[in-house]
Design a protein around this motif. Structure first.
Motif: not given
Ligand code: AMP
Length: 437
Positions: A40-42, A183-184, A153-155, A201-202
């Motif tokens: 999952h995205d976070l 994406t996180m 991808f982690v921001l 982005i999420l």
């Protein structure tokens, strides 16, 4: 069964977690890891000190380690974008420590140092790339890095990216990512621009918010010394000469201030090193190493440069300048009284800073005792804290995020972040078809 075992991480990760001295997951780890393992995205609203690095590093290692793809020149499967070199280096250390048994390749890419080694390692491709935005864009533009096959991808520290003026670079990078990815996004606060970014982005993210819970900071002995601006340096020198100050972090508001304080101490035969954003990466690391090894007992720092720095056994935090944001006070004093030891926080307050002192007392819900017993005491009455409005009294105060529980440390790790209260909820966000432009 250990608390970590319940998270269903692969056995080799369980072993390194144990070796790192982590006994139970922090709230953000407990809440985020299961969702991240499922892909999952976070959206993680959490600051440094809550254990957020391991919250994303462990599931990434688990996912990539369990299904490593063939490395291709210039490519990375995972990109972790973070605002500062220190944070990038720290995330790199964490990947190295936890990723050891998995034999995954990673690179840490940031500016202020030569790019040769960075391009060399990227020439063969890596599984995990940790980068700051400016250098990453440089290397992409030069054709050394391609992000078209990215899987995760982690921001990290999105609000800080905004503060530091990196948001346009970040958007440029996001525009290069494939739409299909996990994406996180982590941010300590949610200014509108970050909110907008999360919507862009999420995709249907899990939202986890951890706020430092009120816990007692009884181990930090706090006091405030009233002094004129002009006398602050003399007061500092006097304190450092007289007191049993084993290892002190001195905070100034500006980089220039940090240099001036350091020079003043050095001129008076008190060895000190400075760390701030105008110093080269090498100079910063050198200062930090000297401080860690005890070659200098005084490190003068700005808030930004000190973010994420984890040095054990700091006996004193000295606020040469009061911080602008009251939250920074809590961060600063959290650098002492770690690992179960006692610690001291001494704040210099001149007349112009009494409003800042009031704000701090309001958020920590404590009055900081005034120490008048020094040569430079000055009554900063009219606007001062001696006329401060009463603050709500409470036994417990907000504990610094980096506060430690006294667990054994390894690789600068193993120190338990504070108890934090997580809030998890599903947030339905839409991601536009072309990600993140
Ligand atoms: P971070 O918020 O990721 O910067 O982590 C803050 C500190 O907590 C670092 O020194 C970590 O090594 C440490 N830490 C993170 N997770 C745990 C855990 N589950 N148990 C003990 N220490 C931890």
């Amino acid at each position: 069964m250990s608390e970590f075992a319940k998270l269903h991480l692969i056995p080799s990760l369980q072993t390194v977690i144990q070796q790192a001295g982590y006994q139970s997951p922090t709230p953000i780890q407990a809440q985020a890891i299961p969702h991240l393992l499922e892909g999952h995205d976070l959206l993680g609203i959490a600051q440094t000190g809550t254990g957020k690095t391991a919250a994303f590093v462990l599931p990434i290692l688990n996912r990539i380690g369990g299904d490593p793809r063939r490395l291709r020149p210039g490519e990375a499967s995972v990109l972790i974008l973070t605002p500062t070199r220190e944070l990038a280096a720290q995330i790199g250390t964490s990947i190295e420590m936890f990723g050891k048994p998995l034999q995954l390749k990673h690179a840490v890419v940031f500016g202020g140092v030569g790019q040769f080694l960075q391009t060399k390692i990227m020439s063969k491709g890596v599984h995990i790339l940790v980068a700051t935005p400016g250098r990453l864009l440089d290397l992409i533009n030069q054709g050394h890095i391609r992000l078209s096959n990215l899987r995760i991808f982690v921001l990290d520290e999105a609000d800080r990216m905004l503060d530091m003026g990196f948001i346009h670079d970040v958007r440029r990078i996001i525009a290069l990512l494939p739409a299909s990815r996990q994406t996180m996004l982590f941010s300590a606060t949610m200014p509108t621009e970050v909110e907008v970014l999360t919507r862009e982005i999420l995709k249907d993210p899990v939202r986890i918010e951890v706020t430092p819970q009120s816990t007692t900071v009884e181990k930090v002995v706090q006091k405030v010394l009233f002094v004129t601006k002009e006398n602050k340096r003399a007061l500092l020198k006097k304190l450092l000469e007289a007191d049993d100050i084993r290892r002190a972090l001195v905070f100034t508001r500006t980089k220039h201030g940090a240099d001036r304080v350091t020079e003043h101490l050095e001129r008076n035969a008190i060895r000190a090193a400075a760390i701030h954003g105008d110093k080269s990466q090498n100079a910063r690391e050198k200062s930090l190493d000297m401080f860690r090894r005890g070659e200098v007992r005084i490190l003068v720092a700005t808030d930004l440069a000190a973010r994420g720095i984890d040095v054990a056994d700091v006996s004193h935090v000295i606020n040469f300048d009061m911080p602008n944001e009251p939250e920074s006070y809590v961060h600063r004093i959290g650098r002492t009284a770690r690992a179960g030891r006692g610690g001291n926080a001494i704040s210099f307050c001149d007349a112009t800073e009494s409003p800042a002192l009031r704000d701090i007392e309001r958020i920590i819900r404590q009055k900081i005792p005034v120490d008048r017993d020094h040569d430079f005491h000055c009554d900063i009455t009219a606007t001062t804290a001696s006329e401060r409005a009463p603050v709500p009294q409470k036994q417990n105060v907000s504990r610094p995020p980096e506060h430690m529980s006294g667990k054994p440390r390894r690789h600068g790790a193993g120190t338990r972040p504070p108890e934090v209260r997580p809030r998890v909820q599903r947030q339905r966000n839409r991601r536009p078809p072309a990600a993140g432009s």
